[in-house]
Design a protein around this motif. Structure first.
Motif, PDB file in Angstrom:
ATOM      1  N   SER A  45      53.881  34.054  30.668  1.00 56.92           N
ATOM      2  CA  SER A  45      52.842  34.851  30.014  1.00 56.92           C
ATOM      3  C   SER A  45      51.541  34.589  30.748  1.00 56.92           C
ATOM      4  CB  SER A  45      52.716  34.483  28.543  1.00 56.92           C
ATOM      5  OG  SER A  45      52.053  33.263  28.386  1.00 56.92           O
ATOM      6  N   GLY A  46      50.845  35.643  31.087  1.00 57.85           N
ATOM      7  CA  GLY A  46      49.678  35.466  31.936  1.00 57.85           C
ATOM      8  C   GLY A  46      48.469  36.216  31.418  1.00 57.85           C
ATOM      9  N   GLU A  47      47.323  35.639  31.655  1.00 60.69           N
ATOM     10  CA  GLU A  47      46.063  36.267  31.277  1.00 60.69           C
ATOM     11  C   GLU A  47      45.301  36.584  32.556  1.00 60.69           C
ATOM     12  OE1 GLU A  47      43.973  33.700  28.695  1.00 60.69           O
ATOM     13  OE2 GLU A  47      42.175  34.949  28.820  1.00 60.69           O
ATOM     14  N   ASP A  48      44.902  37.818  32.672  1.00 61.38           N
ATOM     15  CA  ASP A  48      44.167  38.222  33.876  1.00 61.38           C
ATOM     16  C   ASP A  48      42.728  37.738  33.751  1.00 61.38           C
ATOM     17  OD1 ASP A  48      42.847  39.458  35.921  1.00 61.38           O
ATOM     18  OD2 ASP A  48      43.838  41.375  35.668  1.00 61.38           O
ATOM     19  N   VAL A  49      42.414  36.701  34.486  1.00 61.71           N
ATOM     20  CA  VAL A  49      41.090  36.119  34.327  1.00 61.71           C
ATOM     21  C   VAL A  49      40.160  36.486  35.471  1.00 61.71           C
ATOM     22  CG1 VAL A  49      41.848  34.182  32.935  1.00 61.71           C
ATOM     23  CG2 VAL A  49      41.872  33.979  35.408  1.00 61.71           C
ATOM     24  N   THR A  50      40.531  37.492  36.253  1.00 62.88           N
ATOM     25  CA  THR A  50      39.698  37.875  37.396  1.00 62.88           C
ATOM     26  C   THR A  50      38.283  38.178  36.959  1.00 62.88           C
ATOM     27  OG1 THR A  50      41.669  39.020  38.131  1.00 62.88           O
ATOM     28  CG2 THR A  50      39.698  39.293  39.460  1.00 62.88           C
ATOM     29  N   ASP A  51      38.169  39.036  35.957  1.00 64.38           N
ATOM     30  CA  ASP A  51      36.839  39.405  35.492  1.00 64.38           C
ATOM     31  C   ASP A  51      36.140  38.207  34.879  1.00 64.38           C
ATOM     32  OD1 ASP A  51      38.037  42.645  34.394  1.00 64.38           O
ATOM     33  OD2 ASP A  51      37.207  41.969  36.314  1.00 64.38           O
ATOM     34  N   LEU A  52      36.907  37.421  34.134  1.00 65.14           N
ATOM     35  CA  LEU A  52      36.323  36.244  33.505  1.00 65.14           C
ATOM     36  C   LEU A  52      35.721  35.324  34.564  1.00 65.14           C
ATOM     37  CD1 LEU A  52      36.141  34.979  30.692  1.00 65.14           C
ATOM     38  CD2 LEU A  52      38.096  33.605  31.298  1.00 65.14           C
ATOM     39  N   LEU A  53      36.486  35.108  35.621  1.00 65.03           N
ATOM     40  CA  LEU A  53      35.973  34.233  36.669  1.00 65.03           C
ATOM     41  C   LEU A  53      34.702  34.811  37.288  1.00 65.03           C
ATOM     42  CD1 LEU A  53      39.253  33.150  38.480  1.00 65.03           C
ATOM     43  CD2 LEU A  53      37.793  31.780  37.026  1.00 65.03           C
ATOM     44  N   ALA A  54      34.724  36.134  37.465  1.00 65.21           N
ATOM     45  CA  ALA A  54      33.526  36.757  38.020  1.00 65.21           C
ATOM     46  C   ALA A  54      32.336  36.579  37.078  1.00 65.21           C
ATOM     47  CB  ALA A  54      33.777  38.244  38.282  1.00 65.21           C
ATOM     48  N   TYR A  55      32.592  36.781  35.786  1.00 64.67           N
ATOM     49  CA  TYR A  55      31.513  36.598  34.813  1.00 64.67           C
ATOM     50  C   TYR A  55      31.001  35.170  34.861  1.00 64.67           C
ATOM     51  CZ  TYR A  55      32.800  41.016  32.619  1.00 64.67           C
ATOM     52  OH  TYR A  55      33.081  42.324  32.368  1.00 64.67           O
ATOM     53  N   GLU A  56      31.944  34.220  34.957  1.00 59.92           N
ATOM     54  CA  GLU A  56      31.517  32.826  34.966  1.00 59.92           C
ATOM     55  C   GLU A  56      30.648  32.547  36.173  1.00 59.92           C
ATOM     56  OE1 GLU A  56      34.997  30.428  34.741  1.00 59.92           O
ATOM     57  OE2 GLU A  56      35.273  30.803  32.608  1.00 59.92           O
ATOM     58  N   ARG A  57      31.067  33.131  37.302  1.00 58.45           N
ATOM     59  CA  ARG A  57      30.232  32.924  38.491  1.00 58.45           C
ATOM     60  C   ARG A  57      28.851  33.498  38.269  1.00 58.45           C
ATOM     61  NH1 ARG A  57      34.791  33.947  41.898  1.00 58.45           N
ATOM     62  NH2 ARG A  57      34.405  36.161  41.625  1.00 58.45           N
ATOM     63  N   GLU A  58      28.835  34.717  37.723  1.00 59.44           N
ATOM     64  CA  GLU A  58      27.561  35.395  37.464  1.00 59.44           C
ATOM     65  C   GLU A  58      26.740  34.579  36.479  1.00 59.44           C
ATOM     66  OE1 GLU A  58      26.472  38.194  38.801  1.00 59.44           O
ATOM     67  OE2 GLU A  58      24.654  38.393  37.608  1.00 59.44           O
ATOM     68  N   GLN A  59      27.412  34.078  35.474  1.00 60.43           N
ATOM     69  CA  GLN A  59      26.738  33.265  34.459  1.00 60.43           C
ATOM     70  C   GLN A  59      26.066  32.073  35.100  1.00 60.43           C
ATOM     71  OE1 GLN A  59      26.436  34.176  31.511  1.00 60.43           O
ATOM     72  NE2 GLN A  59      26.371  32.499  30.067  1.00 60.43           N
ATOM     73  N   LYS A  60      26.840  31.354  35.937  1.00 59.43           N
ATOM     74  CA  LYS A  60      26.270  30.173  36.589  1.00 59.43           C
ATOM     75  C   LYS A  60      25.059  30.559  37.416  1.00 59.43           C
ATOM     76  CE  LYS A  60      30.191  27.100  36.923  1.00 59.43           C
ATOM     77  NZ  LYS A  60      31.497  27.580  37.367  1.00 59.43           N
ATOM     78  N   HIS A  61      25.210  31.690  38.088  1.00 60.34           N
ATOM     79  CA  HIS A  61      24.109  32.165  38.910  1.00 60.34           C
ATOM     80  C   HIS A  61      22.875  32.439  38.062  1.00 60.34           C
ATOM     81  CE1 HIS A  61      21.940  34.262  41.977  1.00 60.34           C
ATOM     82  NE2 HIS A  61      21.951  35.374  41.303  1.00 60.34           N
ATOM     83  N   LEU A  62      23.092  33.132  36.944  1.00 65.49           N
ATOM     84  CA  LEU A  62      21.975  33.453  36.067  1.00 65.49           C
ATOM     85  C   LEU A  62      21.348  32.189  35.500  1.00 65.49           C
ATOM     86  CD1 LEU A  62      23.314  36.569  34.161  1.00 65.49           C
ATOM     87  CD2 LEU A  62      21.441  36.490  35.775  1.00 65.49           C
ATOM     88  N   GLU A  63      22.204  31.226  35.179  1.00 67.90           N
ATOM     89  CA  GLU A  63      21.665  29.986  34.638  1.00 67.90           C
ATOM     90  C   GLU A  63      20.790  29.300  35.671  1.00 67.90           C
ATOM     91  OE1 GLU A  63      25.130  28.807  31.459  1.00 67.90           O
ATOM     92  OE2 GLU A  63      24.932  27.656  33.325  1.00 67.90           O
ATOM     93  N   LYS A  64      21.267  29.337  36.902  1.00 70.47           N
ATOM     94  CA  LYS A  64      20.439  28.753  37.964  1.00 70.47           C
ATOM     95  C   LYS A  64      19.102  29.460  38.047  1.00 70.47           C
ATOM     96  CE  LYS A  64      22.264  28.231  42.292  1.00 70.47           C
ATOM     97  NZ  LYS A  64      23.208  28.027  43.285  1.00 70.47           N
TER      98      LYS A  64
END
Lengths: 124, 820
Positions: free
Chosen positions: B417-436
């Motif tokens: 069973s798999g969860e497509d986390v591609t977008d999630l990972l992208a959001y997380e990257r974006e999030q980290k960037h925004l936090e910076k």
């Protein structure tokens, strides 16, 4: 010859202004608002030179109170720029609420004398 | 031992009498019949003596066998066979017979007929035959039921078979309703007056049906006319039923129905038949049960598939050979193939990259064979495995696995069973960037505040320095030297004043106030400060036109832009070179913005920064543009963002593109130009008139409510008002603001609200509040994008309507005026 009251918590400014204007006017100085109020009750002040940033009271409040209690008093508001937090420059507001003129520190003697002259002569 | 003749004869006679024997004369007439013969056949001695035995053969046999036996005997041969004898009552007795001629030389011929009663044996054989027949029937019916034929067909066959074997005339199969009150005729055999499928019968209290429903065993009735246990349903009577046999199909508590057979004759039913029909009804019950279970199972399967398909989770099952044997809908959509196409695909071969296949395979084998690896996550990297789908896209899936076992407890397949986390990972990257970015911005703000505070105190000190230098100058008029020294002090003081002033202008926290800025002075001040950030080996030339019109731009943002540009130019020059900066009005036509492709056909205020360092290569330019348009945090990305936020555009190239190239004549170097729209005639600012009749006390006690969905703006306004001596309450959520207001409408003296907010826009909020308090002063601040205009403001009786950008003085002025 007018009565000028200067309110500022910095003694050097008080001395300087007194020296600068003392020849032509009667200058009283006060380091705190309380002192200033005492003076206004004993003397008839024509011009109040007030620093907007005094620890014990918000400069705006002070100006408003003075205007309320003595509607005829003229006010010159001075300030080094932002308030204690350094964020807002309340000089423009001072004018809104009743100060006749404002002057930004630091100023030269000439600038000071000039503006005092203008206030006392033209504003009625 | 010899017995005397008399006893011997008596014994012999007795022996004879125990057997079934006849002695016949030459004409086959009975000369002697044993006692047992007479008992069996019910003939007395008188009846039988002298009668032709052969003529006593039963009618069914006599024609075929008489001559044969007679001829055989006449030929002096023994006849053995089955002898059907007519008894006294004209019934048939089945006997095994041996008739032998008595061989005597010349005396008259005699025959001895010995019989064996085969009745019981026959009966037994018949019963066994019948049993065998029944077993065969049951086997056939069982087979039929396993063949998954429809229930009605099974019932039809059953009725036909049983009626045939048991010599019953007709049969009916009933289905009983769930509430047990009606019976539906499902099928019928040989029933002229009954219509299967539609006839419904009420099950009455004492009827046959309710009787059968209470019994565990089938119910038989030999004589329906005289039946007392239950009443006969009319439809059976219509069919001229005289005897009947009924069996329940199913359980007494949950009966499916009944099968009924009836005969037009009164008929006895033996135990074997009753057992048989019980077996048959069991078979039918089993078949029905099985069908129901299959239906339920199919239903469950469909439901499971639905669940599998609805879930936004990828489900695939791999067999031991890593081939896909099941894939749900989501799997199909992520992987790019249809569910059918996915079947049979070798998963690792098709969907993983070359370098990942090996690891994935070995992990898979481990999973198959190792006891302890149940439910482990088989991800290639920490949280996700990259999977390349049909469209050559890489998706990152977070897999969880579960082993599926067969009956021998071996792993037969593995469920992924798999969860497509591609977008999630992208959001997380974006999030980290925004936090910076946020951290950075917060740091800047802190520094700004600090600088502001320092500036203020510094000004006070400068006031002292300047002031006393002035005073000293007055008293030193006669001392030339002293005057000179004092003038130096005064000059330094004045210079310091300028610097502090510029620093303060950079640190304007008025983020909401995109004032009309005169760029030349701002730029000069900024450049002066930033000059120190450049090594002396980098020369900077300025060409600033002082007469350019003011532009709408956020001062601090502009400073950030300049800083970023200077830094990146400095970096690309690697410590040596020339930077040219110009600020002027240039007309562009038929050019497009490098990052947003907007057409540029107008006069623009242009800030350009050019260097004489290395050119952009074509590859550089493309990568640069790519990196600007994806959210990478290069300086130029930030610059582009800031410029566009302030209604500006960007031109990046090698060499200069503008028309006004009076500065850089070199052929190499990069050039970045920022273009700002020239605003229309500036709006006339309200004069800061003072109103002598201000009720200052009232103003001081006023409570202002600030509503703006942007947290920074709302907080700013709150602090502005509080600093001015008001009480202020700040809301970022318009429904909450409305609620608070409704609870205490007289608590607030003035409302300042933004127009564009989620849920209630400013005008809607104002309308609602005015319904509660019609005299409430309200100020609405709107940006130039709002479809809201002054006319509408007047329509809903809003007191003041300010167009953004609003500066604090203007706002306070409006507030004060309204509070009078």
């Amino acid at each position: 010859m007018s009565n000028i009251l200067v309110v500022d918590d910095d003694v050097s400014i008080l001395v300087f202004i007194k020296e600068a204007l003392g020849e032509d006017h009667q200058v009283f100085t006060a380091e705190t608002v309380a002192e200033a109020e005492k003076m206004t009750s004993t003397h008839a002040i024509d011009l109040l030179i007030a620093d907007l940033v005094i620890p014990e009271k918000n400069g705006i409040d002070m100006i408003m109170e003075f205007k309320q209690n003595q509607p005829d008093i003229k006010i010159l508001a001075i300030s080094g720029g932002g308030g204690i937090t350094g964020r807002f420059d309340y000089l423009p507001i001072a004018q809104l609420i009743g100060a006749e003129k404002t002057l930004k520190k630091p100023f030269t003697i000439a600038e000071l004398r000039n503006i005092v002259k203008i206030i006392l002569e033209t504003c009625h | 031992m010899s017995l005397n003749k008399k006893t011997e004869l008596a014994l012999l006679k007795q022996a004879l009498d125990y057997s079934i024997t006849c002695i016949l004369d030459e004409n086959f007439s009975v000369y002697y019949a044993s006692e047992k013969f007479c008992t069996l056949t019910e003939y007395s001695n008188n009846d039988i003596i002298g009668k032709n035995l052969l003529k006593l053969i039963y009618k069914t046999q006599i024609d075929t066998i008489y001559n044969f036996i007679a001829n055989t005997l006449m030929d002096n041969e023994i006849w053995k066979g089955e002898f059907h004898l007519t008894n006294k009552n004209n019934d048939v007795i089945y006997l095994d017979a041996t008739i032998r001629p008595v061989l005597n030389d010349n005396s008259p011929r005699h025959f001895i007929a010995s019989f064996t009663d085969t009745y019981n044996r026959r009966k037994l054989i018949d019963r066994l035959k019948q049993r065998a027949h029944q077993q065969g029937l049951i086997a056939i019916l069982g087979q039929l039921s396993l063949n998954n034929i429809p229930i009605n067909e099974l019932l039809d066959q059953t009725l036909a078979v049983i009626c045939g074997s048991f010599e019953m005339n007709s049969g009916v199969a009933f289905e009983i309703s769930v509430d047990g009150r009606t019976a539906l005729i499902r099928t019928a055999y040989n029933t002229p007056s009954i219509n299967p499928g539609s006839t419904l019968i009420e099950i009455e209290q004492n009827s046959l049906f309710s009787y059968v429903l209470q019994k565990d065993n089938p119910v038989v009735c030999e004589k329906l006319e005289t039946e007392e246990r239950f009443s006969i349903p009319t439809l059976l009577l219509k069919e001229n039923a005289k005897s009947a046999m009924c069996a329940l199909i199913g359980d007494r508590n949950y009966p499916f129905g009944m099968i009924t057979f009836f005969s037009n004759n009164n008929r006895k039913f033996d135990l074997d038949e009753i057992h048989f029909i019980q077996s048959v009804s069991n078979i039918i019950a089993e078949a029905i049960n099985r069908k129901n279970m299959e239906k339920a199972l199919r239903h469950e399967q469909q439901l499971s598939r639905k669940y599998l398909d609805v879930a936004e989770v990828i489900f695939i099952v791999l067999d031991r050979k890593q081939k896909i044997i099941l894939a749900n809908r989501h799997a199909a959509s992520v992987l790019g193939y249809s569910q059918d196409d996915l079947n049979g695909i070798s998963f690792f071969d098709v969907f993983l990259s070359e370098e990942d296949k090996g690891n994935a395979r070995s992990d898979f084998y481990k999973l198959l064979n190792d006891q302890n690896t149940d439910n482990i996550s088989l991800n290639i990297y920490e949280n996700a495995s990259p999977v390349i789908n049909k469209n050559r896209q890489t998706r990152y899936i977070n897999w969880k696995n579960s082993k599926i076992y067969d009956d021998n407890n071996n792993v037969s397949s593995v469920l992924y069973s798999g969860e497509d986390v591609t977008d999630l990972l992208a959001y997380e990257r974006e999030q980290k960037h925004l936090e910076k970015q946020l951290n950075q911005a917060q740091k800047m703000e802190a520094v700004g505040m600090l600088a502001g505070g320092i500036a203020h105190d510094f000004n006070n000190i400068l006031a002292s320095i300047l002031g006393f230098s002035d005073l000293a100058l007055e008293t030193s008029k006669n001392n030339e030297k002293l005057t000179g020294y004092l003038n130096h002090i005064k000059d330094s003081g004045l210079k310091a004043r300028d610097i502090i002033a510029q620093m303060q202008s950079i640190n304007l926290q008025d983020d909401i106030a995109n004032k009309a800025i005169l760029l030349p002075s701002l730029l000069k001040g900024t450049l002066q400060m930033l000059r120190s950030a450049l090594p002396s080996s980098i020369k900077m030339d300025l060409n600033i036109n002082n007469n350019i019109p003011a532009v709408h731009i956020n001062a601090s943002k502009f400073n950030q832009i300049v800083m970023h540009l200077l830094t990146s130019t400095r970096n690309s020059l690697k410590g040596k070179g020339h930077i040219y900066i110009d600020l002027s009005v240039i007309n562009f036509s038929h050019k497009t913005c490098t990052t947003c492709n907007h057409e540029l056909n107008n006069d623009f205020v242009v800030f350009g920064i050019h260097d004489d360092g290395p050119n952009f290569s074509d590859a550089d330019l493309t990568t640069l543009l790519d990196s600007i348009n994806t959210s990478n945090s290069s300086s130029l990305t930030l610059v582009s963002k800031l410029v566009h936020e302030n209604h500006g555009h960007l031109l990046i190239s090698n060499n200069i593109l503008g028309n006004d190239s009076n500065v850089n004549n070199s052929s190499s170097g990069k050039s970045v130009q920022l273009l700002f729209e020239i605003p229309e005639a500036p709006t006339v600012k309200k004069s800061l008139a003072t109103n002598k009749n201000l009720n200052l006390e009232a103003i001081k006690n006023s409570h202002i409510m600030v509503v703006d969905d942007e947290n920074s703006v709302a907080t700013y306004m709150g602090e502005l008002f509080k600093g001015a001596g008001f009480k202020a309450s700040v809301f970022c959520d318009s429904p909450e603001a409305l609620e608070q207001f409704t609870n205490a409408p007289n608590h607030y003296d003035l409302i300042v609200t933004d127009q564009t907010m989620p849920v209630f826009t400013g005008d809607v909020l104002a309308e609602k509040m005015l319904q509660i308090r019609p005299d409430l002063p309200i100020i609405i601040c709107s940006g130039h994008n709002d479809i809201f205009n002054k006319k509408t403001a007047e329509d809903i009786n809003v007191r003041a309507f300010l167009k953004k950008p609003i500066d604090s003085a203007e706002l306070l002025h409006a507030v004060m005026n309204l509070l009078v």
